[in-house]
Design a protein around this motif. Structure first.
Motif, PDB file in Angstrom:
ATOM      1  N   LEU A 179      35.834 -32.091  -6.158  1.00 57.34           N
ATOM      2  CA  LEU A 179      35.835 -33.183  -5.188  1.00 57.34           C
ATOM      3  C   LEU A 179      34.658 -32.972  -4.255  1.00 57.34           C
ATOM      4  CD1 LEU A 179      38.881 -32.677  -6.099  1.00 57.34           C
ATOM      5  CD2 LEU A 179      39.476 -33.943  -4.058  1.00 57.34           C
ATOM      6  N   LYS A 180      33.836 -33.995  -4.117  1.00 57.99           N
ATOM      7  CA  LYS A 180      32.660 -33.935  -3.241  1.00 57.99           C
ATOM      8  C   LYS A 180      32.734 -35.089  -2.258  1.00 57.99           C
ATOM      9  CE  LYS A 180      29.548 -32.090  -6.762  1.00 57.99           C
ATOM     10  NZ  LYS A 180      28.258 -32.277  -7.421  1.00 57.99           N
ATOM     11  N   THR A 181      32.336 -34.825  -1.010  1.00 55.38           N
ATOM     12  CA  THR A 181      32.309 -35.889  -0.015  1.00 55.38           C
ATOM     13  C   THR A 181      31.115 -35.728   0.904  1.00 55.38           C
ATOM     14  OG1 THR A 181      33.597 -37.124   1.622  1.00 55.38           O
ATOM     15  CG2 THR A 181      33.794 -34.724   1.687  1.00 55.38           C
ATOM     16  N   PHE A 182      30.662 -36.858   1.410  1.00 57.50           N
ATOM     17  CA  PHE A 182      29.604 -36.865   2.415  1.00 57.50           C
ATOM     18  C   PHE A 182      29.702 -38.151   3.229  1.00 57.50           C
ATOM     19  CE2 PHE A 182      27.858 -38.868  -1.341  1.00 57.50           C
ATOM     20  CZ  PHE A 182      27.187 -39.977  -0.854  1.00 57.50           C
ATOM     21  N   VAL A 183      29.151 -38.100   4.422  1.00 56.89           N
ATOM     22  CA  VAL A 183      29.097 -39.259   5.311  1.00 56.89           C
ATOM     23  C   VAL A 183      27.701 -39.852   5.196  1.00 56.89           C
ATOM     24  CG1 VAL A 183      29.222 -40.032   7.710  1.00 56.89           C
ATOM     25  CG2 VAL A 183      30.824 -38.288   6.863  1.00 56.89           C
ATOM     26  N   SER A 184      27.636 -41.140   4.841  1.00 59.15           N
ATOM     27  CA  SER A 184      26.329 -41.780   4.665  1.00 59.15           C
ATOM     28  C   SER A 184      25.848 -42.512   5.908  1.00 59.15           C
ATOM     29  CB  SER A 184      26.368 -42.757   3.490  1.00 59.15           C
ATOM     30  OG  SER A 184      27.257 -43.825   3.758  1.00 59.15           O
ATOM     31  N   LYS A 185      26.806 -42.890   6.779  1.00 60.07           N
ATOM     32  CA  LYS A 185      26.412 -43.691   7.940  1.00 60.07           C
ATOM     33  C   LYS A 185      27.441 -43.514   9.047  1.00 60.07           C
ATOM     34  CE  LYS A 185      26.282 -48.584   8.577  1.00 60.07           C
ATOM     35  NZ  LYS A 185      26.091 -49.876   7.939  1.00 60.07           N
ATOM     36  N   SER A 186      26.953 -43.368  10.265  1.00 55.33           N
ATOM     37  CA  SER A 186      27.804 -43.351  11.457  1.00 55.33           C
ATOM     38  C   SER A 186      27.113 -44.193  12.518  1.00 55.33           C
ATOM     39  CB  SER A 186      27.991 -41.920  11.974  1.00 55.33           C
ATOM     40  OG  SER A 186      28.758 -41.165  11.078  1.00 55.33           O
ATOM     41  N   GLU A 187      27.746 -45.306  12.858  1.00 60.16           N
ATOM     42  CA  GLU A 187      27.185 -46.223  13.855  1.00 60.16           C
ATOM     43  C   GLU A 187      28.296 -46.741  14.747  1.00 60.16           C
ATOM     44  OE1 GLU A 187      23.478 -48.482  11.713  1.00 60.16           O
ATOM     45  OE2 GLU A 187      25.405 -49.476  11.747  1.00 60.16           O
ATOM     46  N   GLY A 188      28.019 -46.808  16.016  1.00 57.93           N
ATOM     47  CA  GLY A 188      29.008 -47.356  16.941  1.00 57.93           C
ATOM     48  C   GLY A 188      30.298 -46.572  16.868  1.00 57.93           C
ATOM     49  N   VAL A 189      31.374 -47.233  16.435  1.00 53.95           N
ATOM     50  CA  VAL A 189      32.684 -46.590  16.358  1.00 53.95           C
ATOM     51  C   VAL A 189      33.113 -46.317  14.911  1.00 53.95           C
ATOM     52  CG1 VAL A 189      33.427 -47.627  18.545  1.00 53.95           C
ATOM     53  CG2 VAL A 189      34.007 -48.763  16.378  1.00 53.95           C
ATOM     54  N   THR A 190      32.237 -46.644  13.930  1.00 47.17           N
ATOM     55  CA  THR A 190      32.641 -46.485  12.535  1.00 47.17           C
ATOM     56  C   THR A 190      31.732 -45.542  11.751  1.00 47.17           C
ATOM     57  OG1 THR A 190      31.383 -48.391  11.743  1.00 47.17           O
ATOM     58  CG2 THR A 190      33.672 -48.790  12.436  1.00 47.17           C
ATOM     59  N   SER A 191      32.328 -45.009  10.695  1.00 47.42           N
ATOM     60  CA  SER A 191      31.632 -44.082   9.819  1.00 47.42           C
ATOM     61  C   SER A 191      31.979 -44.421   8.379  1.00 47.42           C
ATOM     62  CB  SER A 191      32.079 -42.653  10.149  1.00 47.42           C
ATOM     63  OG  SER A 191      31.399 -41.726   9.351  1.00 47.42           O
ATOM     64  N   THR A 192      30.994 -44.314   7.490  1.00 46.92           N
ATOM     65  CA  THR A 192      31.204 -44.558   6.065  1.00 46.92           C
ATOM     66  C   THR A 192      31.143 -43.232   5.318  1.00 46.92           C
ATOM     67  OG1 THR A 192      30.181 -46.732   6.255  1.00 46.92           O
ATOM     68  CG2 THR A 192      30.369 -45.797   4.035  1.00 46.92           C
ATOM     69  N   ARG A 193      32.196 -42.961   4.566  1.00 44.49           N
ATOM     70  CA  ARG A 193      32.318 -41.706   3.822  1.00 44.49           C
ATOM     71  C   ARG A 193      32.442 -42.022   2.334  1.00 44.49           C
ATOM     72  NH1 ARG A 193      33.748 -36.498   4.476  1.00 44.49           N
ATOM     73  NH2 ARG A 193      34.035 -36.691   6.720  1.00 44.49           N
ATOM     74  N   HIS A 194      31.814 -41.184   1.525  1.00 39.87           N
ATOM     75  CA  HIS A 194      31.876 -41.309   0.070  1.00 39.87           C
ATOM     76  C   HIS A 194      32.565 -40.073  -0.500  1.00 39.87           C
ATOM     77  CE1 HIS A 194      29.022 -44.671   0.156  1.00 39.87           C
ATOM     78  NE2 HIS A 194      28.527 -44.024   1.195  1.00 39.87           N
ATOM     79  N   VAL A 195      33.354 -40.304  -1.542  1.00 42.99           N
ATOM     80  CA  VAL A 195      33.999 -39.216  -2.260  1.00 42.99           C
ATOM     81  C   VAL A 195      33.781 -39.445  -3.747  1.00 42.99           C
ATOM     82  CG1 VAL A 195      36.187 -38.085  -2.831  1.00 42.99           C
ATOM     83  CG2 VAL A 195      35.763 -38.858  -0.489  1.00 42.99           C
ATOM     84  N   GLU A 196      33.408 -38.373  -4.430  1.00 39.84           N
ATOM     85  CA  GLU A 196      33.330 -38.381  -5.890  1.00 39.84           C
ATOM     86  C   GLU A 196      34.260 -37.307  -6.408  1.00 39.84           C
ATOM     87  OE1 GLU A 196      29.227 -37.626  -6.765  1.00 39.84           O
ATOM     88  OE2 GLU A 196      28.676 -39.720  -6.480  1.00 39.84           O
ATOM     89  N   ILE A 197      35.005 -37.641  -7.454  1.00 41.88           N
ATOM     90  CA  ILE A 197      35.869 -36.675  -8.124  1.00 41.88           C
ATOM     91  C   ILE A 197      35.376 -36.575  -9.561  1.00 41.88           C
ATOM     92  CG2 ILE A 197      38.217 -36.079  -8.811  1.00 41.88           C
ATOM     93  CD1 ILE A 197      39.205 -37.723  -6.388  1.00 41.88           C
ATOM     94  N   LEU A 198      35.037 -35.340  -9.941  1.00 44.63           N
ATOM     95  CA  LEU A 198      34.452 -35.098 -11.260  1.00 44.63           C
ATOM     96  C   LEU A 198      35.274 -34.081 -12.033  1.00 44.63           C
ATOM     97  CD1 LEU A 198      31.886 -34.881  -8.939  1.00 44.63           C
ATOM     98  CD2 LEU A 198      30.741 -35.511 -11.037  1.00 44.63           C
ATOM     99  N   ASN A 199      35.203 -34.172 -13.351  1.00 47.79           N
ATOM    100  CA  ASN A 199      35.766 -33.126 -14.193  1.00 47.79           C
ATOM    101  C   ASN A 199      34.828 -31.931 -14.080  1.00 47.79           C
ATOM    102  OD1 ASN A 199      35.904 -31.491 -16.713  1.00 47.79           O
ATOM    103  ND2 ASN A 199      37.570 -32.908 -17.191  1.00 47.79           N
TER     104      ASN A 199
END
Length: 129
Positions: free
Chosen positions: A73-93
């Motif tokens: 499981l991998k995650t990272f935050v791509s954007k944080s602006e104002g009061v919101t944040s966008t996070r991505h998660v990838e799940i791989l074999n």
């Protein structure tokens, strides 16, 4: 951009009637890794003052996982602006490297004191750079 990573092994309790990982379990893992990343990086002062709530969740199911599979499981935050944040998660074999799930979530940053959205601080933004 900092990538946080962990691995898990699929257990019997993760399976659905088709004997592959239940879609709901993937959603739980997406939330679990986001929380683990937050808790790993945030200081006690930040944790005592702020928290996140989920605003939206998009998940693409690409391939199944089965009992005994080890998943990365991998995650990272791509954007944080104002009061919101966008996070991505990838799940791989972990063995094949095959992408099983890709998720994008939007989170809102809240003050524990007011329970209201609050602007993401620079100190919090730098936790995930």
């Amino acid at each position: 951009m900092q990538v946080f990573e962990t691995s898990i092994t699929v257990q019997t309790s993760d399976l659905d009637d088709l004997q592959h990982v239940n879609n709901v379990r993937y959603v739980q893992w997406v939330q679990d890794i986001a929380q683990a990343h937050w808790l790993k990086n945030a200081t006690d002062d930040i944790l005592s003052a702020y928290f996140w709530v989920l605003l939206s969740h998009h998940i693409d199911y690409k391939n199944p996982a089965f009992l005994g599979d080890t998943l990365t499981l991998k995650t990272f935050v791509s954007k944080s602006e104002g009061v919101t944040s966008t996070r991505h998660v990838e799940i791989l074999n972990s063995t094949t490297g095959q992408l099983l799930v890709a998720s994008t979530t939007k989170w809102c940053f809240l003050s524990k004191e007011t329970k209201r959205p609050t602007r993401i601080t620079e100190a919090v933004k730098t936790l995930f750079d």
